[in-house]
Design a protein around this motif. Structure first.
Motif, PDB file in Angstrom:
ATOM      1  N   GLY A 101     -24.332 -23.389 -53.008  1.00 18.05           N
ATOM      2  CA  GLY A 101     -24.237 -22.901 -54.379  1.00 18.05           C
ATOM      3  C   GLY A 101     -25.577 -22.718 -55.058  1.00 18.05           C
ATOM      4  O   GLY A 101     -25.642 -22.121 -56.137  1.00 18.05           O
ATOM      5  N   THR A 102     -26.664 -23.210 -54.435  1.00 19.52           N
ATOM      6  CA  THR A 102     -28.000 -23.033 -55.008  1.00 19.52           C
ATOM      7  C   THR A 102     -28.404 -21.566 -54.918  1.00 19.52           C
ATOM      8  O   THR A 102     -28.323 -20.953 -53.852  1.00 19.52           O
ATOM      9  N   SER A 103     -28.839 -20.998 -56.042  1.00 18.85           N
ATOM     10  CA  SER A 103     -29.310 -19.613 -56.067  1.00 18.85           C
ATOM     11  C   SER A 103     -30.807 -19.581 -55.784  1.00 18.85           C
ATOM     12  O   SER A 103     -31.560 -20.379 -56.355  1.00 18.85           O
ATOM     13  N   VAL A 104     -31.231 -18.670 -54.912  1.00 18.90           N
ATOM     14  CA  VAL A 104     -32.635 -18.612 -54.517  1.00 18.90           C
ATOM     15  C   VAL A 104     -33.137 -17.170 -54.512  1.00 18.90           C
ATOM     16  O   VAL A 104     -32.357 -16.211 -54.427  1.00 18.90           O
ATOM     17  N   ILE A 105     -34.451 -17.037 -54.604  1.00 18.50           N
ATOM     18  CA  ILE A 105     -35.153 -15.771 -54.423  1.00 18.50           C
ATOM     19  C   ILE A 105     -36.135 -15.974 -53.276  1.00 18.50           C
ATOM     20  O   ILE A 105     -36.815 -17.008 -53.215  1.00 18.50           O
ATOM     21  N   LEU A 106     -36.210 -15.008 -52.362  1.00 20.33           N
ATOM     22  CA  LEU A 106     -37.127 -15.162 -51.241  1.00 20.33           C
ATOM     23  C   LEU A 106     -37.711 -13.821 -50.826  1.00 20.33           C
ATOM     24  O   LEU A 106     -37.185 -12.759 -51.157  1.00 20.33           O
ATOM     25  N   ASN A 107     -38.814 -13.895 -50.097  1.00 15.82           N
ATOM     26  CA  ASN A 107     -39.343 -12.724 -49.414  1.00 15.82           C
ATOM     27  C   ASN A 107     -39.831 -13.135 -48.038  1.00 15.82           C
ATOM     28  O   ASN A 107     -40.113 -14.308 -47.784  1.00 15.82           O
ATOM     29  N   GLY A 108     -39.888 -12.178 -47.143  1.00 16.80           N
ATOM     30  CA  GLY A 108     -40.289 -12.465 -45.776  1.00 16.80           C
ATOM     31  C   GLY A 108     -40.214 -11.216 -44.926  1.00 16.80           C
ATOM     32  O   GLY A 108     -40.505 -10.107 -45.388  1.00 16.80           O
ATOM     33  N   ARG A 109     -39.792 -11.394 -43.671  1.00 19.58           N
ATOM     34  CA  ARG A 109     -39.638 -10.264 -42.766  1.00 19.58           C
ATOM     35  C   ARG A 109     -38.370 -10.454 -41.933  1.00 19.58           C
ATOM     36  O   ARG A 109     -37.872 -11.579 -41.790  1.00 19.58           O
ATOM     37  N   ILE A 110     -37.854  -9.350 -41.408  1.00 14.16           N
ATOM     38  CA  ILE A 110     -36.693  -9.396 -40.522  1.00 14.16           C
ATOM     39  C   ILE A 110     -37.201  -9.565 -39.097  1.00 14.16           C
ATOM     40  O   ILE A 110     -38.081  -8.816 -38.657  1.00 14.16           O
ATOM     41  N   GLN A 111     -36.684 -10.540 -38.384  1.00 11.53           N
ATOM     42  CA  GLN A 111     -37.151 -10.723 -37.010  1.00 11.53           C
ATOM     43  C   GLN A 111     -35.986 -10.718 -36.034  1.00 11.53           C
ATOM     44  O   GLN A 111     -34.860 -11.092 -36.367  1.00 11.53           O
ATOM     45  N   SER A 112     -36.279 -10.262 -34.822  1.00 10.30           N
ATOM     46  CA  SER A 112     -35.326 -10.335 -33.717  1.00 10.30           C
ATOM     47  C   SER A 112     -35.826 -11.409 -32.756  1.00 10.30           C
ATOM     48  O   SER A 112     -37.030 -11.564 -32.535  1.00 10.30           O
ATOM     49  N   ARG A 113     -34.883 -12.136 -32.187  1.00  9.85           N
ATOM     50  CA  ARG A 113     -35.240 -13.255 -31.303  1.00  9.85           C
ATOM     51  C   ARG A 113     -34.310 -13.255 -30.101  1.00  9.85           C
ATOM     52  O   ARG A 113     -33.088 -13.298 -30.247  1.00  9.85           O
ATOM     53  N   ASN A 114     -34.885 -13.203 -28.909  1.00  9.95           N
ATOM     54  CA  ASN A 114     -34.099 -13.219 -27.683  1.00  9.95           C
ATOM     55  C   ASN A 114     -33.833 -14.654 -27.229  1.00  9.95           C
ATOM     56  O   ASN A 114     -34.688 -15.526 -27.363  1.00  9.95           O
ATOM     57  N   TYR A 115     -32.626 -14.884 -26.712  1.00  6.59           N
ATOM     58  CA  TYR A 115     -32.285 -16.197 -26.178  1.00  6.59           C
ATOM     59  C   TYR A 115     -31.258 -16.024 -25.063  1.00  6.59           C
ATOM     60  O   TYR A 115     -30.677 -14.954 -24.878  1.00  6.59           O
ATOM     61  N   THR A 116     -31.050 -17.100 -24.303  1.00  5.43           N
ATOM     62  CA  THR A 116     -30.102 -17.081 -23.185  1.00  5.43           C
ATOM     63  C   THR A 116     -28.897 -17.941 -23.533  1.00  5.43           C
ATOM     64  O   THR A 116     -29.052 -19.075 -23.999  1.00  5.43           O
ATOM     65  N   LYS A 117     -27.706 -17.392 -23.325  1.00  4.39           N
ATOM     66  CA  LYS A 117     -26.469 -18.122 -23.588  1.00  4.39           C
ATOM     67  C   LYS A 117     -25.667 -18.238 -22.292  1.00  4.39           C
ATOM     68  O   LYS A 117     -25.550 -17.259 -21.544  1.00  4.39           O
ATOM     69  N   ILE A 118     -25.125 -19.434 -22.056  1.00  6.92           N
ATOM     70  CA  ILE A 118     -24.309 -19.664 -20.860  1.00  6.92           C
ATOM     71  C   ILE A 118     -22.838 -19.542 -21.233  1.00  6.92           C
ATOM     72  O   ILE A 118     -22.347 -20.245 -22.120  1.00  6.92           O
ATOM     73  N   ILE A 119     -22.132 -18.608 -20.590  1.00  9.57           N
ATOM     74  CA  ILE A 119     -20.709 -18.401 -20.827  1.00  9.57           C
ATOM     75  C   ILE A 119     -19.990 -18.499 -19.484  1.00  9.57           C
ATOM     76  O   ILE A 119     -20.240 -17.707 -18.571  1.00  9.57           O
ATOM     77  N   ASN A 120     -19.104 -19.502 -19.369  1.00 11.72           N
ATOM     78  CA  ASN A 120     -18.365 -19.733 -18.123  1.00 11.72           C
ATOM     79  C   ASN A 120     -19.294 -19.804 -16.915  1.00 11.72           C
ATOM     80  O   ASN A 120     -19.010 -19.251 -15.837  1.00 11.72           O
ATOM     81  N   GLY A 121     -20.422 -20.486 -17.096  1.00 14.61           N
ATOM     82  CA  GLY A 121     -21.354 -20.680 -15.996  1.00 14.61           C
ATOM     83  C   GLY A 121     -22.302 -19.523 -15.735  1.00 14.61           C
ATOM     84  O   GLY A 121     -23.171 -19.619 -14.866  1.00 14.61           O
ATOM     85  N   GLU A 122     -22.141 -18.432 -16.478  1.00 12.79           N
ATOM     86  CA  GLU A 122     -23.023 -17.279 -16.303  1.00 12.79           C
ATOM     87  C   GLU A 122     -24.029 -17.198 -17.441  1.00 12.79           C
ATOM     88  O   GLU A 122     -23.733 -17.566 -18.569  1.00 12.79           O
ATOM     89  N   TYR A 123     -25.231 -16.703 -17.100  1.00 13.78           N
ATOM     90  CA  TYR A 123     -26.312 -16.582 -18.083  1.00 13.78           C
ATOM     91  C   TYR A 123     -26.335 -15.166 -18.664  1.00 13.78           C
ATOM     92  O   TYR A 123     -26.322 -14.185 -17.909  1.00 13.78           O
ATOM     93  N   PHE A 124     -26.373 -15.084 -19.989  1.00 10.97           N
ATOM     94  CA  PHE A 124     -26.407 -13.792 -20.666  1.00 10.97           C
ATOM     95  C   PHE A 124     -27.590 -13.771 -21.636  1.00 10.97           C
ATOM     96  O   PHE A 124     -27.812 -14.737 -22.377  1.00 10.97           O
ATOM     97  N   GLU A 125     -28.338 -12.658 -21.606  1.00 12.11           N
ATOM     98  CA  GLU A 125     -29.434 -12.473 -22.547  1.00 12.11           C
ATOM     99  C   GLU A 125     -28.881 -11.944 -23.871  1.00 12.11           C
ATOM    100  O   GLU A 125     -28.174 -10.937 -23.894  1.00 12.11           O
ATOM    101  N   LYS A 126     -29.193 -12.621 -24.967  1.00 16.13           N
ATOM    102  CA  LYS A 126     -28.704 -12.258 -26.284  1.00 16.13           C
ATOM    103  C   LYS A 126     -29.878 -12.040 -27.244  1.00 16.13           C
ATOM    104  O   LYS A 126     -30.997 -12.485 -26.984  1.00 16.13           O
ATOM    105  N   THR A 127     -29.588 -11.361 -28.356  1.00 17.60           N
ATOM    106  CA  THR A 127     -30.589 -11.167 -29.399  1.00 17.60           C
ATOM    107  C   THR A 127     -30.022 -11.631 -30.734  1.00 17.60           C
ATOM    108  O   THR A 127     -28.912 -11.234 -31.113  1.00 17.60           O
ATOM    109  N   ALA A 128     -30.767 -12.488 -31.426  1.00 11.68           N
ATOM    110  CA  ALA A 128     -30.381 -12.947 -32.754  1.00 11.68           C
ATOM    111  C   ALA A 128     -31.294 -12.303 -33.791  1.00 11.68           C
ATOM    112  O   ALA A 128     -32.464 -12.025 -33.515  1.00 11.68           O
ATOM    113  N   TYR A 129     -30.744 -12.073 -34.974  1.00 12.50           N
ATOM    114  CA  TYR A 129     -31.514 -11.488 -36.075  1.00 12.50           C
ATOM    115  C   TYR A 129     -31.476 -12.441 -37.260  1.00 12.50           C
ATOM    116  O   TYR A 129     -30.436 -13.020 -37.565  1.00 12.50           O
ATOM    117  N   GLU A 130     -32.624 -12.593 -37.920  1.00 12.55           N
ATOM    118  CA  GLU A 130     -32.709 -13.490 -39.060  1.00 12.55           C
ATOM    119  C   GLU A 130     -33.878 -13.071 -39.938  1.00 12.55           C
ATOM    120  O   GLU A 130     -34.733 -12.283 -39.517  1.00 12.55           O
TER     121      GLU A 130
END
Length: 202
Positions: free
Chosen positions: A163-192
């Protein structure tokens, strides 16, 4: 200035790495998507997904590997199809034009914390706080945008509540990571949003 511009504004300058492809149609308009590659000062690149009206693309002659400047808003979409990420993050282009200059990646947001902040430290001791920000759109809709803060700002943000209201500035970044699904490795990209400055909206 409209509410969405006040609450949610980004300015990007980078290279279109693929030609625009059809995304969807809504209210009689066609929309297209394409990736924009933006270099950081460190040499790392972020790949940001852009959504644009066909009419905006028709106004300029875009092609693969051209340099573009885009003004728009950061949007989120809850993907319920089961394929791909659950929270899809894109930039909705409102203005698009050619402009020479260094790559740019600037975002300004005003919103409300909608999940408890998550504070942690990396193995190297760097302090990080993850925030989920709800940013209002017109017509009663909101975008839910993941943000990450660092150091002293992370410690401060960790004390805030939902519920806290904030003001911010920054940049949009993409971040690659590996996720394991049913024993298999998948390359994923997160955005923040990587936050540079953040404060309470008083």
């Amino acid at each position: 200035m409209d509410e969405i511009t006040v609450n949610n504004y980004c300015l990007l300058r980078g290279r279109m790495t693929e030609v625009p492809r059809y995304s969807h149609s809504a209210r009689g308009e066609d929309f297209y998507h394409f990736p924009l590659e933006i270099s950081r000062l460190s040499g790392t690149t972020d790949i940001i997904n852009i959504i644009s009206r066909s009419s905006l693309l028709d106004d300029i002659e875009v092609k693969k590997n051209c340099n573009l400047c885009i003004e728009g808003t950061l949007r989120s979409f809850n993907n319920k199809s089961g394929a791909g990420p659950k929270l899809v993050i894109t930039v909705f282009a409102k203005e698009m034009y050619f402009e020479p200059g260094d790559d740019e990646n600037i975002i300004e947001l005003r919103g409300t914390i909608c999940k408890p902040p998550s504070f942690r430290a990396t193995p190297m001791g760097r302090e990080i706080c993850d925030l989920m920000l709800a940013v209002n759109r017109p017509y009663g809709r909101s975008d839910y945008l993941p943000c990450i803060t660092w150091g002293l700002k992370a410690r401060e943000a960790a004390q805030w509540s939902v519920g806290t209201s904030v003001i911010l500035n920054g940049r949009i970044q993409s971040r690659n990571y590996t996720k394991i699904i049913n024993g298999e490795y998948f390359e994923k990209t997160a955005y923040e949003v990587s936050v540079i400055n953040i404060c309470k909206d008083t």
